[in-house]
Design an enzyme around this catalytic site. Structure first.
Site, short mmCIF file in Angstrom:
data_model
loop_
_atom_site.label_atom_id
_atom_site.label_comp_id
_atom_site.label_asym_id
_atom_site.label_seq_id
_atom_site.Cartn_x
_atom_site.Cartn_y
_atom_site.Cartn_z
N LYS A 1 -9.43 16.40 7.50
CA LYS A 1 -8.53 17.30 6.75
C LYS A 1 -8.52 18.69 7.41
O LYS A 1 -7.46 19.26 7.62
CB LYS A 1 -8.97 17.41 5.28
CG LYS A 1 -8.15 18.42 4.49
CD LYS A 1 -8.59 18.60 3.03
CE LYS A 1 -7.87 19.80 2.40
NZ LYS A 1 -8.26 20.11 1.04
N ARG B 1 -5.90 25.52 5.26
CA ARG B 1 -7.13 26.33 5.23
C ARG B 1 -7.86 26.28 6.56
O ARG B 1 -8.38 27.28 7.03
CB ARG B 1 -8.04 25.85 4.08
CG ARG B 1 -9.28 26.73 3.87
CD ARG B 1 -9.92 26.51 2.52
NE ARG B 1 -9.02 26.89 1.44
CZ ARG B 1 -8.31 26.02 0.71
NH1 ARG B 1 -8.44 24.72 0.89
NH2 ARG B 1 -7.49 26.45 -0.22
N PHE C 1 -9.57 18.00 -3.07
CA PHE C 1 -9.47 18.54 -4.43
C PHE C 1 -8.00 18.86 -4.72
O PHE C 1 -7.13 18.64 -3.87
CB PHE C 1 -10.36 19.78 -4.58
CG PHE C 1 -9.88 21.00 -3.82
CD1 PHE C 1 -10.08 21.11 -2.45
CD2 PHE C 1 -9.21 22.04 -4.47
CE1 PHE C 1 -9.64 22.22 -1.75
CE2 PHE C 1 -8.76 23.15 -3.77
CZ PHE C 1 -8.97 23.24 -2.41
N GLY C 2 -7.77 19.38 -5.90
CA GLY C 2 -6.44 19.88 -6.25
C GLY C 2 -5.34 18.86 -6.04
O GLY C 2 -5.40 17.73 -6.54
N TYR C 3 -4.36 19.25 -5.25
CA TYR C 3 -3.18 18.42 -5.04
C TYR C 3 -3.35 17.45 -3.87
O TYR C 3 -2.39 16.76 -3.51
CB TYR C 3 -1.95 19.32 -4.79
CG TYR C 3 -1.60 20.23 -5.96
CD1 TYR C 3 -0.69 19.83 -6.94
CD2 TYR C 3 -2.20 21.48 -6.09
CE1 TYR C 3 -0.36 20.67 -8.00
CE2 TYR C 3 -1.89 22.32 -7.16
CZ TYR C 3 -0.98 21.92 -8.11
OH TYR C 3 -0.66 22.75 -9.16
N ASP D 1 -5.60 33.02 -0.76
CA ASP D 1 -4.69 32.56 -1.80
C ASP D 1 -3.91 31.42 -1.19
O ASP D 1 -3.42 31.52 -0.06
CB ASP D 1 -3.77 33.69 -2.29
CG ASP D 1 -3.24 33.36 -3.68
OD1 ASP D 1 -4.07 33.05 -4.57
OD2 ASP D 1 -2.02 33.38 -3.91
N SER D 2 -3.85 30.33 -1.92
CA SER D 2 -3.30 29.12 -1.33
C SER D 2 -2.58 28.32 -2.39
O SER D 2 -2.71 28.59 -3.58
CB SER D 2 -4.43 28.29 -0.70
OG SER D 2 -5.52 28.17 -1.60
P1 ITT Z 1 -9.98 31.61 -6.28
O1 ITT Z 1 -8.74 32.41 -6.64
O2 ITT Z 1 -11.19 32.02 -7.03
O3 ITT Z 1 -10.21 31.55 -4.79
P2 ITT Z 1 -8.35 29.37 -7.14
O4 ITT Z 1 -8.54 27.89 -7.17
O5 ITT Z 1 -7.81 30.02 -8.40
O6 ITT Z 1 -9.73 30.07 -6.71
P3 ITT Z 1 -5.90 30.04 -5.77
O7 ITT Z 1 -5.47 31.05 -6.77
O8 ITT Z 1 -5.67 30.35 -4.32
O9 ITT Z 1 -7.44 29.73 -5.90
O10 ITT Z 1 -5.20 28.65 -6.13
C1 ITT Z 1 -5.18 27.65 -5.21
C2 ITT Z 1 -4.79 26.34 -5.88
O11 ITT Z 1 -3.91 25.63 -5.00
C3 ITT Z 1 -6.02 25.46 -6.04
O12 ITT Z 1 -6.64 25.64 -7.30
C4 ITT Z 1 -5.43 24.06 -5.88
O13 ITT Z 1 -4.87 23.61 -7.08
C5 ITT Z 1 -4.31 24.29 -4.87
N1 ITT Z 1 -4.84 24.09 -3.49
C6 ITT Z 1 -5.15 25.06 -2.59
N2 ITT Z 1 -5.67 24.53 -1.47
C7 ITT Z 1 -5.69 23.20 -1.67
C8 ITT Z 1 -6.13 22.11 -0.89
O14 ITT Z 1 -6.71 22.29 0.30
N3 ITT Z 1 -6.00 20.90 -1.39
C9 ITT Z 1 -5.46 20.70 -2.59
N4 ITT Z 1 -5.04 21.66 -3.42
C10 ITT Z 1 -5.14 22.92 -2.96
#
Ligand code: ITT
Length: 203
Positions: A180, A186, A157-159, A70-71
């Site tokens: 990274k 991670r 990805f993400g943020y 969870d991240s």
């Molecule tokens: P799972 O629960 O199935 O593993 P998820 O994407 O829903 O997938 P999380 O609940 O842990 O996982 O949410 C993590 C979110 O935080 C992720 O969708 C991104 O928006 C952000 N995030 C986490 N790690 C990141 C990274 O390395 N770079 C950028 N954004 C990140």
């Protein structure tokens, strides 16, 4: 070769773990490869609670040594938001990463937050579980940085496009995956998990 299930429905996370664990003497497998369809509800209010929920649920289902994380991104000027809600921040669609990071940027502008206070961090809690033992360990990793004024970069990805890492003078979306992982939340959590994985596989 012994198997490690990376229990995530996020393809970007899966890819990152595959890269980080590439040199380990084990087969990294995924939910798709194991034919597992499960999306456990993340009812916890902390990263560790949600990582454990996911690891236990998938270990029970798969009977394979399971890693879940969870991240998310904590922004100090937003009292730690989006935090555990990073994957579902605001009224955004599941895949709308741009929409979510734009909410963060807009809030910082609305609050007139100066550069020195645009601090934040990515956090990652990894939980490992097996069907017979339940949770066998949790570890975490953090990377500190600043929330950029505007998104930059196409990698990650993400943020990542809004997370400025001072030592690189770049966002984490502007650097290679390998770079990274050397500093990321991670990468750090995954490396801390290796002794737990090895101990389990060698017992
Ligand atoms: P799972 O629960 O199935 O593993 P998820 O994407 O829903 O997938 P999380 O609940 O842990 O996982 O949410 C993590 C979110 O935080 C992720 O969708 C991104 O928006 C952000 N995030 C986490 N790690 C990141 C990274 O390395 N770079 C950028 N954004 C990140």
């Amino acid at each position: 070769m012994k198997k490690l299930l990376i229990a995530t429905n996020n393809p970007h996370k899966l890819e990152e773990y595959r890269e980080i664990f590439a040199a380990l003497p084990l087969t990294v497998t995924s939910l798709a490869e194991e034919g597992i369809e499960l999306d456990p509800e993340e009812t916890g209010t902390t990263f560790v609670a949600n990582a454990i929920i996911k690891a236990e649920a998938f270990a029970k289902e798969s009977h394979i040594l399971t890693l879940a994380d969870d991240s998310g991104l904590e922004v100090d000027a937003l009292d730690g938001d989006p935090g555990v809600y990073s994957a579902r921040y605001g009224d955004t669609h599941k895949d709308d990463h741009v929409g979510r990071y734009q909410i963060v940027l807009d809030k910082l502008v609305a609050n007139n937050v100066p550069w020195a206070e645009r601090t934040g961090r990515f956090r990652c809690v990894v939980a490992l579980a097996s069907q017979e033992d339940g949770v066998i360990g949790t570890v975490d990793g953090t990377v500190e940085g600043y929330i950029a004024y505007e998104p930059k970069g196409e990698n990650g990805f993400g943020y990542d496009p809004i997370f400025y890492f001072p030592e690189f003078d770049k966002t984490l979306a502007e650097v290679s995956a390998e770079l990274k992982h050397t500093v990321s939340h991670r990468g750090r959590a995954a490396r801390a998990a290796i002794p737990i994985i090895e101990a389990y596989l060698n017992r």
